[in-house]
Design a protein around this motif. Structure first.
Motif, PDB file in Angstrom:
ATOM      1  N   THR A  24       0.832  -1.207   0.000  1.00 18.65           N
ATOM      2  CA  THR A  24       0.000   0.000   0.000  1.00 18.65           C
ATOM      3  C   THR A  24       0.866   1.254   0.000  1.00 18.65           C
ATOM      4  O   THR A  24       0.563   2.226  -0.693  1.00 18.65           O
ATOM      5  CB  THR A  24      -0.941   0.009   1.220  1.00 18.65           C
TER       6      THR A  24
ATOM      7  N   SER B 221       2.133  -3.290  11.243  1.00 20.40           N
ATOM      8  CA  SER B 221       1.011  -4.171  11.575  1.00 20.40           C
ATOM      9  C   SER B 221       1.386  -5.245  12.586  1.00 20.40           C
ATOM     10  O   SER B 221       0.522  -6.005  13.019  1.00 20.40           O
ATOM     11  CB  SER B 221       0.459  -4.835  10.304  1.00 20.40           C
TER      12      SER B 221
ATOM     13  N   TYR C 271      -9.668  -4.762   4.753  1.00 18.86           N
ATOM     14  CA  TYR C 271      -8.236  -4.491   4.805  1.00 18.86           C
ATOM     15  C   TYR C 271      -7.485  -5.413   3.846  1.00 18.86           C
ATOM     16  O   TYR C 271      -6.580  -4.974   3.131  1.00 18.86           O
ATOM     17  CB  TYR C 271      -7.728  -4.673   6.239  1.00 18.86           C
TER      18      TYR C 271
ATOM     19  N   CYS D 255      -3.354  -6.525  11.008  1.00 19.97           N
ATOM     20  CA  CYS D 255      -3.624  -5.085  10.930  1.00 19.97           C
ATOM     21  C   CYS D 255      -3.621  -4.538  12.347  1.00 19.97           C
ATOM     22  O   CYS D 255      -4.402  -4.994  13.194  1.00 19.97           O
ATOM     23  CB  CYS D 255      -4.961  -4.834  10.243  1.00 19.97           C
TER      24      CYS D 255
ATOM     25  N   LYS E  38      -7.914  -4.238   0.368  1.00 18.05           N
ATOM     26  CA  LYS E  38      -7.071  -3.078   0.076  1.00 18.05           C
ATOM     27  C   LYS E  38      -5.647  -3.503  -0.241  1.00 18.05           C
ATOM     28  O   LYS E  38      -5.015  -2.970  -1.176  1.00 18.05           O
ATOM     29  CB  LYS E  38      -7.079  -2.110   1.266  1.00 18.05           C
TER      30      LYS E  38
END
Length: 534
Positions: A187, A327, A526, A505, A529
């Protein structure tokens, strides 16, 4: 290739770079138009980064021949003082590792202000509004406060954004981006590339900024570049528009690079395979001291890095752990290795709680759980030979072997990872990145461990070397029955090597299951994503 001398912003003509007897770049000719995004790709050692350094005249130990023209001026003919005026003002560079590009003793704001002060004659205090504007432009939240932060107080993604802000401080006409996303998760990688696309639109002396992107990430190239130049062993072998290169590559080397995506060749785990490692309700807290005088009167608060982690690892299985930076992936790896004290929960190794092992037993236990880390260059001692590095575990845990027997074990381990016997007498700096990672794997497997923790084992490697390392890990698992905990931000690597996957996460597991099910049809937002960011 032909160049348009009237329009090209950067022209490289017959550039050759030699270090002693070794030729790093051989007769390279390439051009870059104003406002263009050109990707320079190739394996490690192909001459990509050396070419970028040559553009800025930062290769003092090399013999450089040929011409490099910027806006029509021959950079090789300029004095060092003239080049100092160009570096950072007209041509800026973003380096791969921001912690080495940033000064650890100065705040982020001061370092950005210094660039503005040097090139524009502005007092550092007067440059502060521009510093905050730049930090906001690159997407750093609370920019005014963050400008007082030191590099170690920022995350990896924030540090890379700060380096980009520094490079953009004087609105350069050309940005050299050398592997700017290699160490970042998927990301953050997407965010940095989108950021570069956004900032390119700003006007620099009436023209859009040109970007030369150096990378081995072909997916990133397809998303970002307009044209691609491919280098092999210092020579330019192909230049084409991005879609043409990906759909109809002409050179065999380009076709080899495009075919180097990770392939899945794992075998199913035996139904009766024993559970080697378990975690139940594992939590890890870090103390966060207060600031200023409050730190003297108030106890430190606690930051929960892991919260209620449950996992099982069976013999012969690869358990993938994915998630963004921060994370909790690496904290979990340290806890499983016994290098991180847990605040709650229990970790069972080979059927026994880790806390039940006596000190002498823990030493023997460490031989059965080994680790391979992300950066082999920093995890291998530069002062030891490969024989000493690989054989160190044997000398520590298997003292009944004499020097000759230990040497034979080292040679066997090197052969198993595809390294020649003469590698034993050499030092880590004499090897490529892929070879160094093979040395790190040999060091782990020489003790015949049951469990190997793989912490981002391929993130610093180019695509073809990455595929070789993944194939090696697969072969070793099938040969010896190793169980792997694979920590990675690269979805393709996890898909190729793992049987099951956990998605983390903010220290919690948000989704887990068979790798094909999770990565094909994720249920948590999540996870979706993460996959969409690839």
């Amino acid at each position: 290739m032909s160049t348009n001398h009237a329009k090209a912003l950067l022209e490289i003509d017959q550039l050759s770079i030699q270090f002693g007897e070794k030729t790093a770049v051989d007769a390279l000719s390439l051009s870059l138009q104003a406002g263009e995004r050109l990707a320079l790709v190739g394996e490690s050692g192909s001459g990509k980064s050396v070419t970028a350094l040559a553009i800025l005249r930062l290769l003092n130990a090399a013999r450089v021949q040929g011409q490099i023209r910027f806006a029509g001026d021959n950079l090789n003919a300029k004095s060092e003082r003239q080049m100092q005026a160009i570096r950072g003002a007209d041509i800026s560079m973003v380096f791969q590792e921001p912690m080495t590009a940033l000064n650890p003793v100065y705040t982020i704001g001061r370092q950005i202000a210094e660039s503005i002060s040097l090139h524009q004659g502005v007092h550092p205090r007067a440059a502060r509004p521009r510093v905050i504007e730049l930090l906001e432009q690159v997407g750093i939240d609370d920019a005014a406060r963050r400008s007082y932060a030191y590099p170690h107080q920022l995350s990896g993604g924030q540090r890379q954004r700060a380096v980009i802000a520094m490079a953009l401080a004087c609105r350069p006409r050309l940005l050299l981006a050398d592997e700017p996303t290699t160490a970042l998760d998927v990301t953050l990688r997407r965010q940095i590339i989108d950021l570069l696309l956004d900032v390119q639109k700003q006007q620099a002396n009436g023209q859009n900024m040109a970007i030369l992107l150096i990378t081995h990430d072909l997916g990133l190239v397809r998303h970002f570049a307009q044209r691609v130049a491919v280098m092999e062993h210092g020579r330019l072998v192909e230049v084409a528009p991005v879609e043409a290169l990906f759909t109809a590559p002409q050179h065999p080397y380009t076709r080899k690079l495009l075919a180097s995506t990770p392939r899945r060749e794992v075998r199913p785990v035996a139904a009766d395979a024993p559970v080697l490692l378990q975690a139940r309700g594992v939590a890890v807290d870090y103390p966060v001291p207060g600031k200023g005088l409050a730190a003297l009167v108030r106890p430190a608060t606690r930051l929960r890095a892991l919260d209620g982690i449950d996992l099982d690892l069976r013999a012969g299985e690869t358990l993938g752990i994915v998630g963004e930076s921060g994370s909790g992936k690496s904290t979990l790896a340290a806890a499983l290795l016994g290098l991180q004290r847990t605040s709650a929960g229990e970790i069972r190794v080979f059927g026994r709680p880790r806390s039940d092992y006596a000190r002498r037993e823990r030493r023997a236990l460490s031989a059965r759980i080994q680790a391979v880390f992300q950066d082999p260059f920093s995890s291998l001692s530069p002062r030891q030979t490969v024989e000493q590095i690989v054989g160190e575990g044997v000398a520590l845990h298997q003292r009944h072997f004499d020097a000759d027997a230990r040497c034979q074990l080292v040679l066997q381990a090197l052969a198993e990872v595809g390294l020649p016997a003469d590698a034993a007498g050499r030092f880590p700096h004499e090897f490529s990145g892929g070879q160094r990672q093979r040395i790190a794997i040999a060091r782990a497997l020489i003790l015949q461990p049951a469990i190997v923790i793989l912490d981002e084992p391929t993130s610093a490697l180019d695509v073809s070397i990455q595929q070789q390392i993944l194939q090696l890990l697969t072969d070793l698992q099938q040969r010896h029955g190793f169980a792997y905990v694979l920590i990675s931000h690269d979805i393709a690597v996890v898909r190729a090597l793992a049987h099951r996957v956990l998605v983390t996460c903010h220290g919690r597991i948000v989704e887990h299951g068979e790798v094909s099910a999770i990565l094909t049809a994720p249920s948590h937002g999540y996870t979706k994503k993460l996959i969409e960011s690839v």
